[in-house]
Design an enzyme around this catalytic site. Structure first.
Site, mmCIF file in Angstrom:
data_model
loop_
_atom_site.group_PDB
_atom_site.id
_atom_site.type_symbol
_atom_site.label_atom_id
_atom_site.label_comp_id
_atom_site.label_asym_id
_atom_site.label_seq_id
_atom_site.Cartn_x
_atom_site.Cartn_y
_atom_site.Cartn_z
ATOM 1 N N LYS A 77 0.868 -1.174 0.000
ATOM 2 C CA LYS A 77 0.000 0.000 0.000
ATOM 3 C C LYS A 77 0.904 1.223 0.000
ATOM 4 O O LYS A 77 2.066 1.137 0.378
ATOM 5 C CB LYS A 77 -0.888 -0.005 1.243
ATOM 6 N N HIS A 82 2.064 6.748 2.820
ATOM 7 C CA HIS A 82 1.380 8.045 2.735
ATOM 8 C C HIS A 82 1.950 9.061 3.721
ATOM 9 O O HIS A 82 2.893 8.774 4.460
ATOM 10 C CB HIS A 82 -0.131 7.871 2.895
ATOM 11 N N HIS A 122 2.754 8.143 7.227
ATOM 12 C CA HIS A 122 4.003 7.402 7.441
ATOM 13 C C HIS A 122 5.192 8.338 7.375
ATOM 14 O O HIS A 122 6.167 8.174 8.099
ATOM 15 C CB HIS A 122 4.145 6.293 6.397
HETATM 16 N N1 ARG Z 1 0.789 0.006 9.727
HETATM 17 C C1 ARG Z 1 -0.097 0.898 10.420
HETATM 18 C C2 ARG Z 1 -0.741 1.867 9.429
HETATM 19 O O1 ARG Z 1 -0.159 2.163 8.420
HETATM 20 C C3 ARG Z 1 0.581 1.702 11.487
HETATM 21 C C4 ARG Z 1 1.108 0.869 12.627
HETATM 22 C C5 ARG Z 1 1.155 1.626 13.898
HETATM 23 N N2 ARG Z 1 1.704 0.883 14.982
HETATM 24 C C6 ARG Z 1 1.061 0.014 15.721
HETATM 25 N N3 ARG Z 1 1.710 -0.638 16.662
HETATM 26 N N4 ARG Z 1 -0.225 -0.196 15.572
HETATM 27 O O2 ARG Z 1 -1.808 2.375 9.672
#
Ligand code: ARG
Length: 618
Positions: free
Chosen positions: A157, A160, A163
């Site tokens: 994905k 964005h 991130h």
């Molecule tokens: N991969 C997730 C996203 O892009 C963010 C992860 C955040 N960290 C966690 N421990 N939930 O939305």
């Protein structure tokens, strides 16, 4: 590290005969302002009749140097029944003559202290020039460990804006803790599990290209993901229409979706073929991410991810929740009802009807595993505020499980980036943003032909300064505020921008080159020649840097550092005309060069902490 003994010798040379008695927890050998805190507190304690333990921490730095270098709010000393404004007047009068501070000013309920210039310049400039890149951070984290989880993109994905912000803020926080002596584990928790990998697996079989995958895995996987999702959507639409024609309820999302579910089911049950494919996607993506992160001066200790959370730990968490009455069954699923504990947290599913786990479940297991493995003293999740609820639910579950480390977790959140788009449209890849910023920066630099010609590798400088532009824009405001991505503004040299900071740094480097005074000689300069207000104010500002960092450990806001650096560089800009180095009497030149070199060092330290690469010419 400098010893108390040599500090005392230095103080003695400055005319302070009384040896320094450090207050417990103070850091006079690494923070010049703590020298003042110690002296002032020892004098004030008998004057106010309040014990040292209360006086010392009440001596606070100021955001505004016009209000003093240190300031004491009388009410903080909790003297009952007396008018604080009367007290400050009384204390100001009683404060004895001394070599280090002017007689304090009573300003209402505040007592303001101004450092005397001679001791100040010696303490501060020699501290910076001798400690160099070590000036600023104080070792308050020795022996403590922190996990900083940040960036955490989802494979296949787009990477964005959320991130991007997590990466920038998390990178900075990691540097901050590390510089203050913490053992920092930089962790990337990838979104690398779930049904989307079923979709991706099926998609790759149909649309994948080995060549493209090896060349540019992140973009190719995304391409495949988009293509196969289109098919899924079309089939879903067709099924819907079919069902509507027959007047039936839609039961299927179509064959491709079914296939994807099966693929993921196989992954969950350890099918070698499916796992091998997924693993390759993951590894190739990580490799590519690593290259991009390194452009931002970031490298991770651990690439974990949702896929890495073990079944056992999730099952154990599930059992604990059931046994402790935290979860209950509802329609075949397992849910946690938060309402008895915190109304606004609502309800959350931790296990679906079909027994599969969810994002939240994996986070519970992950936190438990991390504690077992790392025994952290602190763990920070740098995640967008859209996930506030998710993290509150996670933290609450861990607390309800009575895990004694549950209070060591912090969610560092942040707002959105508006109006971000790149050459590929509104889907934004980090590499594209950095490339756009580089090109725009290059264009801006070209406008000044004269200067442009002197830059050795303009492409490289444009790249570094472009990255600075993106990062400074991101770190300028409070984290929680949304901001608008504005390429023109962030790449401008006017205003508080990344290029402005880089320019300030390169200008200081250029002054040093032109002066021809070797840096090691600057420590011997006669700092007492620095008498102008511009010089003194700059030194006072440089003295604050260690306190700024200590304060940042509390705010966890990059802007605390960024704002300080802009304040400092503004003082610098207004000094150049007044404090000339070239063409002055050699001793004066050397003293001023020592001041500029100190400013350069602090700017350099601050920029590196923010994750930037200071340039020497631009
Ligand atoms: N991969 C997730 C996203 O892009 C963010 C992860 C955040 N960290 C966690 N421990 N939930 O939305």
């Amino acid at each position: 590290s400098p010893s108390l003994e040599s500090l005392n010798k230095q103080l003695n040379n400055c005319g302070i005969s009384e040896p320094l008695t450090p207050f417990p927890g103070s850091n006079p050998t690494t923070n010049p302002v703590d020298v003042y805190r110690c002296y002032i507190a020892h004098v004030l304690a008998p004057i106010t009749g309040v014990e040292l333990e209360l006086v010392y921490p009440a001596l606070e730095w100021t955001q505004n140097l016009e209000k003093g270098d240190l300031i004491l709010a009388a009410p903080r000393l909790r003297i009952p029944g007396k008018n604080p404004s009367e007290l400050t007047k009384e204390w100001a009068e009683k404060f004895p003559e001394n070599p280090y501070v002017r007689s304090p000013t009573a300003a209402g309920t505040f007592l303001q202290f101004y450092f005397k210039k001679d001791v100040l310049s010696k303490l501060v400039l020699s501290s910076i020039l001798s400690r160099k890149s070590a000036y600023g951070p104080i070792d308050t984290g020795k022996g403590k460990r922190v996990i900083v989880e940040f960036s955490s993109p989802n494979i296949a994905k787009p990477f964005h804006a959320g991130h991007l912000r997590s990466t920038i803020i998390g990178g900075f926080l990691s540097n901050l803790y590390e510089s203050c002596g913490w053992d920092v584990i930089r962790m990337n928790y990838l979104g690398d599990w779930g049904k989307q990998f079923g979709i991706l697996g099926v998609g790759y079989k149909r649309f994948g290209s080995e060549e493209k995958l090896l060349e540019d895995p992140i973009n190719h996987l995304f391409e495949v993901y988009v293509a196969i999702n289109k098919v899924v959507e079309q089939e879903k639409e067709a099924e819907k229409n079919k069902a509507a024609e027959k007047g039936e309820k839609q039961i299927s999302n179509g064959p491709t979706d079914q296939e994807a579910l099966e693929f993921f089911f196989k992954m969950e049950h350890g099918s070698e073929e499916c796992i091998a494919m997924w693993k390759r996607f993951r590894e190739l993506s990580i490799e590519k991410y690593k290259a991009t992160y390194s452009r931002l001066n970031i490298s991770y200790d651990v690439y974990s991810g949702e896929s890495q959370v073990s079944k056992e730990s999730m099952e154990r968490a599930g059992e604990m929740m059931r046994e402790m009455g935290i979860s209950s069954e509802s329609d075949g699923a397992i849910v946690v009802d938060f309402k008895p504990h915190a109304k606004k947290l609502g309800k959350a599913v931790v296990q679906k009807k079909d027994g599969t786990t969810l994002y939240l479940t994996r986070d519970i297991g992950a936190a438990m595993e991390r504690y077992e493995k790392y025994k952290f003293d602190k763990m920070i999740y740098v995640v967008a505020c859209q996930q506030d609820l998710h993290l509150q639910q996670l933290f609450m579950i861990l607390k309800l499980l009575k895990l004694d480390w549950a209070d060591r977790l912090t969610h560092v959140n942040f707002g959105m980036v508006l109006g971000m788009s790149s050459r590929r449209g509104t889907v934004v890849f980090l590499d594209d943003i950095l490339a756009d910023a580089r090109d725009k920066m290059h264009e801006v630099m070209r406008k000044n032909e004269e200067k442009y010609k002197q830059v050795e590798d303009p492409e490289m400088v444009a790249d570094v300064v472009g990255r600075t532009a993106v990062m400074i824009q991101d770190m300028s405001g409070k984290r929680i505020n949304n901001y608008t991505f504005d390429m023109a503004r962030m790449t401008s040299f006017e205003g508080d921008t990344g290029p402005y900071l880089q320019y300030a740094h390169s200008r200081l480097c250029s002054i040093q080159r032109k002066s021809g005074i070797p840096i090691p000689e600057l420590l011997n300069a006669d700092f007492s020649l620095l008498t102008e207000d511009h010089a003194i104010n700059l030194i006072r500002c440089l003295a604050q840097y260690p306190d700024v960092l200590q304060n940042t450990l509390k705010t966890l806001e990059p802007t605390t550092v960024v704002t300080y650096l802009f304040k400092m560089t503004h003082l610098l800009s207004s000094s150049y005309d007044v404090l000339r180095v070239i063409g002055e009497e050699p001793r004066l030149s050397a003293a001023r060069m020592a001041l500029y070199e100190s400013a350069r060092q602090v700017l350099n330290n601050g920029m590196r902490l923010l994750g930037l690469t200071p340039v020497e010419r631009m």
